[in-house]
Design an enzyme around this catalytic site. Sequence first.
Site, PDB file in Angstrom:
ATOM      1  CG  MET A  10      22.757  28.228  20.288  1.00  0.00           C
ATOM      2  SD  MET A  10      22.627  28.824  21.978  1.00  0.00           S
ATOM      3  CE  MET A  10      21.351  27.766  22.667  1.00  0.00           C
ATOM      4  CD  GLN A  52      29.573  30.651  20.827  1.00  0.00           C
ATOM      5  OE1 GLN A  52      30.065  30.277  19.761  1.00  0.00           O
ATOM      6  NE2 GLN A  52      28.806  29.855  21.556  1.00  0.00           N
ATOM      7  CB  THR A  83      24.995  24.656  23.227  1.00  0.00           C
ATOM      8  OG1 THR A  83      26.357  25.121  23.273  1.00  0.00           O
ATOM      9  CG2 THR A  83      24.134  25.737  23.855  1.00  0.00           C
ATOM     10  CB  THR A  85      30.097  26.564  23.965  1.00  0.00           C
ATOM     11  OG1 THR A  85      31.010  25.612  23.410  1.00  0.00           O
ATOM     12  CG2 THR A  85      30.783  27.924  24.015  1.00  0.00           C
ATOM     13  CB  CYS A 197      31.209  20.251  21.280  1.00  0.00           C
ATOM     14  SG  CYS A 197      30.415  21.249  20.014  1.00  0.00           S
ATOM     15  CB  THR A 198      25.483  19.444  21.503  1.00  0.00           C
ATOM     16  OG1 THR A 198      25.553  20.741  20.890  1.00  0.00           O
ATOM     17  CG2 THR A 198      25.237  19.600  22.995  1.00  0.00           C
TER      18      THR A 198
END
Length: 233
Positions: A10, A52, A83, A85, A197-198
Amino acid sequence: MKTIGLLGGMSWESTVSYYRALNEGVKAALGGFHSAKLCLYSVDFAEIERLQHAGDWDATAEILCQAARRVEAGGADFLLIGTNTMHKVAPQVAEAVSIPLLHIADATAQRLADDGIRRVGLLGTRFTMEQDFYKGRIAEGFGIEVLVPDEAQRDLVHEVIYTELCLGQVKEASRQRYLEIIESLRESGAEAVILGCTEIALLVQQGHTEVPLYDTTAIHAEEAVKWALEDQA
């Protein structure tokens, strides 16, 4: 050494960063041929991304809960959600398993607190920047004020993540736009900026700006290595 459970995919672009960081961290600590004991479950991000943007977070939670159970069954001693999110559904995932969950916001906020940061900027998906599951946890749990970009800037940050970075595209023009937003956060009083955010660390690194950056992927992985090795002689 404990076995690290990782929910990845993700996107898989940032999961590569996790895998590298976890193994490099263990090797740095133990030397020789040592590497991390890992149980990785990588989801199909297309399914997650669709849910999402449809706002169906319950369905995303169910996907990750099933994945978390499989990781636990595979022998993991604790769990990472790779992740930022999807930490929106971290409470549901934590309840689905009996092993501990290492929360990415807690690891990041603790590092900020240790460094004496009291006001921080946050970049991430629109969900992370606008909803309270992440910035509220940092503010309430650690007493750190969280600033986010204005609406137009949030739109740009979000768009770059989903239309470029999650697809493995790193564009110089987008880097410059991000750096402008980071500078605007500094001008608004941020002492540092969370790369929340990754994928963002694929685009922006500390060498690109004098503003202190907190790479959540790296911090999460470093804390996971500590957990994995805490009983190591």
